[in-house]
Design an enzyme around this catalytic site. Structure first.
Site, PDB file in Angstrom:
ATOM      1  N   GLU A  33      -0.043  -0.716   5.818  1.00 24.12           N
ATOM      2  CA  GLU A  33       1.025  -0.157   6.646  1.00 24.12           C
ATOM      3  C   GLU A  33       0.896   1.345   6.801  1.00 24.12           C
ATOM      4  O   GLU A  33       1.227   1.900   7.850  1.00 24.12           O
ATOM      5  CB  GLU A  33       2.384  -0.519   6.036  1.00 24.12           C
ATOM      6  CG  GLU A  33       3.567  -0.316   6.961  1.00 24.12           C
ATOM      7  CD  GLU A  33       4.192   1.068   6.871  1.00 24.12           C
ATOM      8  OE1 GLU A  33       5.068   1.374   7.686  1.00 24.12           O
ATOM      9  OE2 GLU A  33       3.781   1.843   5.966  1.00 24.12           O
ATOM     10  N   ASP A  89       0.840  -1.194   0.000  1.00 27.39           N
ATOM     11  CA  ASP A  89       0.000   0.000   0.000  1.00 27.39           C
ATOM     12  C   ASP A  89       0.878   1.248   0.000  1.00 27.39           C
ATOM     13  O   ASP A  89       2.043   1.202   0.419  1.00 27.39           O
ATOM     14  CB  ASP A  89      -0.940   0.010   1.199  1.00 27.39           C
ATOM     15  CG  ASP A  89      -0.195   0.030   2.527  1.00 27.39           C
ATOM     16  OD1 ASP A  89       0.657  -0.854   2.725  1.00 27.39           O
ATOM     17  OD2 ASP A  89      -0.459   0.925   3.365  1.00 27.39           O
TER      18      ASP A  89
END
Length: 463
Positions: free
Chosen positions: A149, A86
């Site tokens: 994250e 991500d």
């Protein structure tokens, strides 16, 4: 032993893989979440593509319902490499399309090139180089690919419930030589409602707590346009910060755009926060007393300094240095204000020493406080096995000595008892994570792969 030849043979394949991976817009998008895509279709597609690449390279893969995945080889004790796919929103100021993976002057550009797609793939290809060399791992090497994250780490919560987690390993998501201590991370939202204000319609800036806002939009009403223009003309913005007064959209409404310089939220001093400079400018206008008090309070507390000076939480210690505070998100309307701050507190400090003064100050002014996210500080001694093995790998490949150090950023190293952050940014390189024109140079990508391969040799291959 060095695996330079094997990695050089994989160079073109690795470059293409990084370009392709960067092209996935893997910004969190829960509005379009679905089965296998808890954080949105872009992240799902990126995860599935990366796992398919791992399978193509001959490794065992597993998808955890789109929350995370892992790529594994070897047998025995588990050694983890924890990366993430991500990315933060692209933001403004790019000279190339932010999800293009375009190569310019030996650099692969795109959101995630350094944070964290490029180094995660470098670790994958380091695993492949070792197997291509005919070597056998004496540990089970598991590259875990996270997908949340940059937000709340919901991916790791899910992963821990459905799989065993490595106790030893590294996160390819920071800097070389090696990071052995990571500050605690605290994201707080403060909000307050009030009677409708006469002049302030909207002040909006920032998308994530962990990014220094590079843009702030302001809407004002019932102020003399010439007065605002004159105030803008006499206000001294620092170099790199600009403000533009747009044409009136109605006889009584003005729009103002302030542009700053983005940076990672753990290093607010490296950016120029557009929200903070917008608030400082607003304090010079002829607003009514309630508005003046509101803006003055925002400037005095969340907008003061980079180390929590406003809230009186200027904590510091020897292993990790000073606390940092970033005003990451601001949403102010005529009837409510809410803002989010990102705090990174020293590894030896107590949580209560941070939160208690902020709660007291917020309550005194009528603000509600919500804890959005809290990650405890993380600390691995410098004389530990993993620190010694990785620093040795760094020296063997680069020829340079390196010392372990602390950061304010939070990486997946915190998930492992003996986890550290290791690369890819080299000493002296510019800090481009979360910034426009994020890139990883091809030279650094290949060097990082060689360092990771040597690290795996040191930790998980028989001499």
């Amino acid at each position: 032993m060095r695996l330079d030849h094997e990695i050089d043979n994989l160079k073109d394949e690795l470059i293409t893989a990084v370009q392709t991976c960067v092209r996935f817009n893997s910004v969190k998008n829960t509005k379009n979440a679905g089965p296998g895509a808890p954080f949105g279709p872009g992240i799902q597609q990126c995860l599935e593509w990366t796992l398919a690449l791992g399978e193509k390279l001959g490794f065992t893969v597993r998808n955890f319902e789109g929350y995370a995945g892992h790529i594994e080889t070897g047998e025995g004790e588990l050694l983890g490499i924890l990366g993430h796919l991500d990315v933060v929103p692209e933001g403004d100021g790019w000279s190339v399309p932010p999800f293009s993976g375009q190569i310019v002057k030996g650099r692969i550009y795109g959101r995630g090139a350094t944070d964290d797609k490029g180094p995660s793939l470098a670790a994958l290809f380091a695993m492949k180089a070792i197997e291509n060399a005919g070597l056998t791992f004496n540990k089970r090497i598991r590259l875990i690919l996270g997908t949340d994250e940059e937000s709340g780490w919901g991916d790791m919560d899910y992963y821990k419930q459905h799989s065993d987690l490595p106790k030893l390993g590294f996160a390819p998501d920071a800097e070389f030589p090696l990071i052995h201590a990571e500050k605690g991370i605290l994201h707080l939202e403060l909000s307050k409602s009030f009677n409708p204000l006469p002049h302030l319609i909207r002040v909006q800036g920032g998308e994530r707590a962990n990014v220094v806002p590079d843009l702030c939009q302001i809407e004002l009403q019932n102020l003399e346009p010439q007065e605002v223009a004159d105030a803008l003309g006499s206000f001294k913005f620092p170099e790199g910060v600009t403000a533009h007064l747009e044409a009136q959209t109605s006889p009584s409404t003005l729009k103002l755009t302030v542009k700053g310089v983005g940076a990672h939220g753990s290093m607010p001093h490296l950016g120029k926060n557009a929200v903070i400079y917008a608030l400082r400018f607003l304090e010079t206008l002829s607003l009514n007393p309630e508005e003046q008090n509101l803006i003055r309070w925002l400037n005095q507390y969340p907008g003061a300094g980079f180390s929590g000076e406003g809230f009186g939480v200027t904590l510091s210690d020897e292993p990790s240095g000073k606390l940092s505070l970033n005003l990451g998100v601001m949403n102010l309307t005529s009837e409510k204000v809410s803002f989010v701050i990102d705090i990174r507190y020293p590894v030896l400090s107590k949580y209560d020493d941070v939160i208690d003064p902020i709660q007291e100050i917020a309550a005194a002014q009528g603000y509600s406080l919500m804890i959005l996210n809290h990650q405890k500080a993380h600390y691995v001694p410098k004389d530990s096995q993993v620190v010694k093995a990785l620093l040795s790998a760094y020296k063997e490949v680069t020829g340079k000595d390196g010392e372990a150090f602390a950061i304010g950023g939070g990486t997946y190293a915190k998930v492992m008892e003996q986890g550290v952050a290791f690369g890819p940014t080299l000493p002296g390189e510019p800090e481009i994570i979360h910034c426009p024109d994020e890139y990883i140079s091809i030279e650094n990508l290949i060097l990082t792969t060689k360092i990771y391969a040597q690290a795996l040799l040191n930790l998980a291959v028989n001499p």
